[in-house]
Design a protein around this motif. Structure first.
Motif, PDB file in Angstrom:
ATOM      1  N   PHE A  95      -3.914  -5.851  -9.992  1.00 44.14           N
ATOM      2  CA  PHE A  95      -2.619  -5.902 -10.666  1.00 44.14           C
ATOM      3  C   PHE A  95      -1.885  -4.570 -10.604  1.00 44.14           C
ATOM      4  N   ASP A  96      -2.492  -3.556 -10.025  1.00 43.95           N
ATOM      5  CA  ASP A  96      -1.848  -2.250  -9.918  1.00 43.95           C
ATOM      6  C   ASP A  96      -0.968  -2.127  -8.675  1.00 43.95           C
TER       7      ASP A  96
ATOM      8  N   VAL B 299      -7.103 -11.096   8.050  1.00 44.22           N
ATOM      9  CA  VAL B 299      -6.845 -12.377   7.405  1.00 44.22           C
ATOM     10  C   VAL B 299      -8.188 -12.980   7.032  1.00 44.22           C
ATOM     11  N   CYS B 300      -8.217 -13.692   5.915  1.00 43.93           N
ATOM     12  CA  CYS B 300      -9.459 -14.321   5.470  1.00 43.93           C
ATOM     13  C   CYS B 300      -9.777 -15.524   6.352  1.00 43.93           C
ATOM     14  N   LYS B 301     -11.067 -15.727   6.637  1.00 43.32           N
ATOM     15  CA  LYS B 301     -11.487 -16.846   7.479  1.00 43.32           C
ATOM     16  C   LYS B 301     -11.323 -18.188   6.776  1.00 43.32           C
ATOM     17  N   HIS B 302     -11.325 -18.181   5.443  1.00 44.68           N
ATOM     18  CA  HIS B 302     -11.363 -19.429   4.699  1.00 44.68           C
ATOM     19  C   HIS B 302     -10.095 -19.713   3.914  1.00 44.68           C
ATOM     20  N   CYS B 303      -9.171 -18.770   3.833  1.00 44.90           N
ATOM     21  CA  CYS B 303      -7.902 -19.003   3.151  1.00 44.90           C
ATOM     22  C   CYS B 303      -6.823 -18.221   3.888  1.00 44.90           C
ATOM     23  N   SER B 304      -5.616 -18.238   3.374  1.00 40.44           N
ATOM     24  CA  SER B 304      -4.481 -17.628   4.065  1.00 40.44           C
ATOM     25  C   SER B 304      -4.180 -16.214   3.584  1.00 40.44           C
ATOM     26  N   GLU B 305      -5.093 -15.575   2.874  1.00 43.91           N
ATOM     27  CA  GLU B 305      -4.868 -14.211   2.387  1.00 43.91           C
ATOM     28  C   GLU B 305      -4.800 -13.234   3.556  1.00 43.91           C
ATOM     29  N   VAL B 306      -3.778 -12.371   3.535  1.00 42.55           N
ATOM     30  CA  VAL B 306      -3.537 -11.395   4.603  1.00 42.55           C
ATOM     31  C   VAL B 306      -3.543 -10.004   3.999  1.00 42.55           C
ATOM     32  N   HIS B 307      -4.118  -9.062   4.729  1.00 39.86           N
ATOM     33  CA  HIS B 307      -4.121  -7.664   4.309  1.00 39.86           C
ATOM     34  C   HIS B 307      -3.718  -6.806   5.502  1.00 39.86           C
ATOM     35  N   ILE B 308      -2.704  -5.964   5.302  1.00 40.89           N
ATOM     36  CA  ILE B 308      -2.230  -5.069   6.360  1.00 40.89           C
ATOM     37  C   ILE B 308      -2.956  -3.740   6.202  1.00 40.89           C
ATOM     38  N   GLY B 309      -3.890  -3.476   7.074  1.00 39.67           N
ATOM     39  CA  GLY B 309      -4.663  -2.255   7.007  1.00 39.67           C
ATOM     40  C   GLY B 309      -5.940  -2.389   7.809  1.00 39.67           C
TER      41      GLY B 309
ATOM     42  N   CYS C 243       6.000  -3.669   8.840  1.00 40.05           N
ATOM     43  CA  CYS C 243       7.099  -2.830   9.334  1.00 40.05           C
ATOM     44  C   CYS C 243       7.159  -1.497   8.593  1.00 40.05           C
ATOM     45  N   LYS C 244       6.825  -1.495   7.301  1.00 44.36           N
ATOM     46  CA  LYS C 244       6.826  -0.237   6.547  1.00 44.36           C
ATOM     47  C   LYS C 244       5.771   0.719   7.075  1.00 44.36           C
ATOM     48  N   GLN C 245       4.578   0.194   7.356  1.00 44.77           N
ATOM     49  CA  GLN C 245       3.552   1.050   7.926  1.00 44.77           C
ATOM     50  C   GLN C 245       3.901   1.505   9.335  1.00 44.77           C
TER      51      GLN C 245
ATOM     52  N   LEU D 222       0.830  -1.201   0.000  1.00 47.94           N
ATOM     53  CA  LEU D 222       0.000   0.000   0.000  1.00 47.94           C
ATOM     54  C   LEU D 222       0.864   1.250   0.000  1.00 47.94           C
ATOM     55  N   ASP D 223       0.296   2.344  -0.549  1.00 46.50           N
ATOM     56  CA  ASP D 223       0.988   3.631  -0.513  1.00 46.50           C
ATOM     57  C   ASP D 223       0.944   4.233   0.882  1.00 46.50           C
ATOM     58  N   ASN D 224      -0.190   4.095   1.546  1.00 41.99           N
ATOM     59  CA  ASN D 224      -0.319   4.562   2.917  1.00 41.99           C
ATOM     60  C   ASN D 224      -1.359   3.691   3.605  1.00 41.99           C
ATOM     61  N   MET D 225      -1.442   3.824   4.910  1.00 42.61           N
ATOM     62  CA  MET D 225      -2.264   2.929   5.705  1.00 42.61           C
ATOM     63  C   MET D 225      -3.754   3.135   5.465  1.00 42.61           C
TER      64      MET D 225
END
Length: 328
Positions: free
Chosen positions: A148-149, A226-236, A160-162, A134-137
């Motif tokens: 894809f962007d 984190v997704c309940k059904h897969c391992s996808e993680v999102h920091i925000g 750590c970047k955030q 991400l560009d910012n939090m």
């Protein structure tokens, strides 16, 4: 009858006064178009409080320990073989793989089979977990057409970047960390003395513990999903809208994630493996699976050098447990 009616009216009147005194009355005449600028302004003002200055040293320490962990595990793997199953995610640290029937294989193959072992790599010990960069939090939510962007980076680095740490090329590309510098005053090339291996294992185990504790502290300040059904993680503070969940790919919601609060195991998976104790047979068999212990892959790799691990792993590793009965 008149007395009973009068008493009932008094009870209803007293109850109504008490109820409306301690309750809120919500009006449906709310103009959400007028509230939207106020909400956006509040989000912008909240972004000014980040990064938290007190957490910047923690983020820098996490980056440093991550470097040591990758270097140390890569060095120990040159001495102790790591095996991975060809058809599932099972990992075993040893010259010969175990015979425990826990392979689930492909969908059309029979389950609970013996694993087919091949040489493992660094990603089998340190499981990579990636997320969107991400560009910012507090930027806008990523839509499905924008997937894809944005680049994909390790989730720990994005956290750590955030948190205010500077991310360099060595952190983004783990292959650059496998240099000849090694750890401390020990080179990354063999052969290694037993004392040198124990020193490296202690540094790796210390980096592993401090990395997980640092990530846990950062998650208390910086929200992650984190997704309940897969391992996808999102920091925000809120998850993205990219439809990448393979569990419900063909359902009515077309692969949308169901987000929940992320824990340290979601960003730094421990990768639990079977562990062979000195009293166990040279090759673990399926009949004694109830007696064998487990351990995180990093911890089990460090124990091959002969160091003593923290006591919190004793129960999982079954150090004082009984050995499997010998079949005649």
């Amino acid at each position: 009858m008149a007395l009973r009616r009068k008493l009932w009216e008094n009870l209803v009147e007293e109850f109504s006064k008490t109820y409306f005194m301690h309750s809120r009355v919500y009006s449906s005449r709310v103009d959400f178009k007028k509230l939207r600028p106020m909400v956006l302004k509040r989000i912008q003002n909240r972004a000014k409080d980040y990064p938290v200055k007190g957490m910047v040293p923690v983020a820098r320490e996490v980056l440093e320990k991550r470097k040591v962990l990758i270097q140390g595990v890569s060095t120990l793997m040159q001495v102790f073989p790591v095996l991975a199953c060809k058809f599932c995610r099972e990992v075993y640290i040893g010259e010969k793989g175990h015979l425990i029937q826990t392979c689930y294989g492909y969908k059309r193959c029979g389950r609970k089979r013996v694993h087919e072992w091949i040489p493992g790599g660094l990603n089998d010990i340190l499981v990579p977990v990636e997320t969107f960069r991400l560009d910012n939090m507090f930027q806008d939510v990523i839509n499905h057409d924008q997937r894809f962007d944005f680049d994909r980076v390790p989730a720990v680095l994005e956290l750590c970047k955030q948190a205010g740490a500077n991310i360099d090329d060595e952190n983004l590309h783990p292959g650059m960390l496998n240099s000849d510098r090694g750890i401390g005053h020990i080179d990354g090339d063999g052969p290694f003395l037993p004392s040198h291996l124990m020193y490296i294992a202690k540094e790796v185990l210390d980096a592993w513990e401090k990395l997980r504790s640092g990530v846990q502290r950062l998650l208390l300040v910086y929200p992650s999903k984190v997704c309940k059904h897969c391992s996808e993680v999102h920091i925000g503070p809120s998850g993205h809208k990219a439809r990448l969940c393979g569990v419900f790919k063909f359902e009515s919601w077309h692969g949308k994630h169901f987000w929940k609060k992320a824990e340290v195991d979601d960003l730094v998976p421990p990768k639990i493996v079977w562990r062979r104790r000195p009293r166990d047979p040279p090759v673990l068999v399926n009949e004694g699976r109830d007696f064998y212990g487990h351990a995180p892959a990093v911890v089990d790799l460090c124990t091959k050098t002969g160091i003593i691990v923290p006591t919190k792993y004793s129960c999982m590793m079954k150090i004082q447990g009984l050995s499997a009965p010998v079949s005649r």
